[in-house]
Scaffold this active site. Structure first.
Site, short mmCIF file in Angstrom:
data_model
loop_
_atom_site.label_atom_id
_atom_site.label_comp_id
_atom_site.label_asym_id
_atom_site.label_seq_id
_atom_site.Cartn_x
_atom_site.Cartn_y
_atom_site.Cartn_z
N GLY A 38 33.54 8.42 -16.82
CA GLY A 38 32.25 8.65 -17.47
C GLY A 38 32.34 8.51 -18.97
O GLY A 38 31.42 7.95 -19.61
N GLY A 84 37.31 10.87 -18.52
CA GLY A 84 37.59 9.88 -17.48
C GLY A 84 36.67 8.67 -17.50
O GLY A 84 36.31 8.13 -18.54
N TYR A 95 36.38 14.99 1.01
CA TYR A 95 36.16 14.11 -0.14
C TYR A 95 35.74 12.72 0.33
O TYR A 95 34.76 12.15 -0.17
CB TYR A 95 37.42 14.00 -1.00
CG TYR A 95 37.28 13.01 -2.13
CD1 TYR A 95 36.54 13.35 -3.27
CD2 TYR A 95 37.84 11.74 -2.06
CE1 TYR A 95 36.37 12.43 -4.30
CE2 TYR A 95 37.69 10.83 -3.09
CZ TYR A 95 36.96 11.18 -4.21
OH TYR A 95 36.79 10.26 -5.23
#
Length: 301
Positions: free
Chosen positions: A27, A25, A171
């Site tokens: 990163g 993703g 979240y």
């Protein structure tokens, strides 16, 4: 920042960058672009096999190290080795995160898992690496926020969401906490006269593997919802630009927050993003900092 692309990343040769969650993703894209510009990149990942696969795909000067941000023991073990091998760290990108849509889960330390991974683990990691960051010239810490932070609220009487748990709200709370951390870190660095820059970024709505994983437990319907949702998002290469800008663009100031420019900051070119009133409140910052120090046992600034 109009038209900012990865081609604007300056030469990174001689610099050390640590990217958490770098095996996939946002990163992975961030680590790839930093390595492409010559940085030595540490892929700080929970799954080292996935990290090694990512390292082969990235090429360049990269190394893989195990880090589970949901375990304070893992964070301390990671830092103990990294700090010796890399006395000066130029860039720390606190990118790793989890998204849960199922029942409440807790970390190895008993914290709500999303808060533990997305914020508390990074709080401890940053504090334990602060001396290494201070040893580098023009070093930066980038904290990864989300547009969901604007609809969240920190309930300090139930920070771990033990009552009335809802995964999506948890979240958002974890990302609000991350945003508060990045801003309060900037305040404290400035007050201490430190040259370290604490900046923030968010990817808008970006096509990563977090959403499909979050919906896995919902079976066929969940997978269909995940696919439909991903169709409306921007590519991960575009979503990573905000954090790459925050990490590398010359002249970035402490406390700056970057994100996409279009459709309520869900997609598009990099621009300065909007921070919620609660995230920017110094009183909230001081209170969360004190709680984070108590929970993690990491004290700094």
């Amino acid at each position: 920042m109009t038209g900012w692309t990865a081609d604007r990343i300056p030469d990174q040769r001689g610099r050390v960058a640590v990217v958490t969650g770098a095996n996939s993703g946002l990163g992975l894209v961030t680590a790839t672009e930093l390595a492409r510009r010559g940085a030595r990149v540490v892929l700080a990942v929970r799954n080292t096999a996935a990290g090694e696969d990512a390292a082969r795909r990235i090429g360049g000067d990269v190394e893989v190290r195990e880090l589970d941000l949901a375990s304070l023991d893992s964070v301390r073990g990671f830092v103990a080795k990294l700090a010796v091998d890399h006395p000066a760290i130029d860039v720390l990108v606190n990118n790793a995160g989890v998204v849960l849509l199922g029942p409440r889960r807790v970390s190895a330390d008993g914290f709500e898992l999303q808060l533990a991974t997305n914020m508390l683990g990074h709080f401890a990691l940053t504090g334990l690496l602060l001396a290494n960051l201070a040893a580098a010239r023009e070093s930066r810490v980038v904290s990864l926020s989300s547009i969901t932070h604007r609809n969240a609220h920190l309930d300090f009487d139930d920070l771990m969401f033990e009552r009335g748990y809802r995964a999506t709200r948890a979240y958002g709370r974890s990302k609000l906490a991350t945003t508060v951390f990045g801003i309060e870190l900037d305040r404290r660095l400035r007050a201490a006269g430190s040259p370290i820059v604490s900046a923030l970024a968010h990817p808008g709505l970006t096509r990563t593997n977090l959403t499909p994983r979050a919906w896995e437990h919902r079976g066929r319907l969940g997978r269909w919802i995940a696919r439909a949702g991903l169709a409306a998002t921007q590519p991960v290469e575009q979503g990573a630009l905000a954090q790459l800008c925050a990490a590398t663009e010359p002249g970035v100031r402490g406390g700056q927050f970057f994100g996409p420019s279009r459709l309520w900051e869900t997609r598009g070119r990099v621009t300065e993003a909007r921070i919620s009133r609660e995230a920017a409140d110094p009183a909230v910052g001081r209170r969360l900092w004190a709680v984070a120090e108590e929970l993690t046992g990491v004290t700094y600034l």
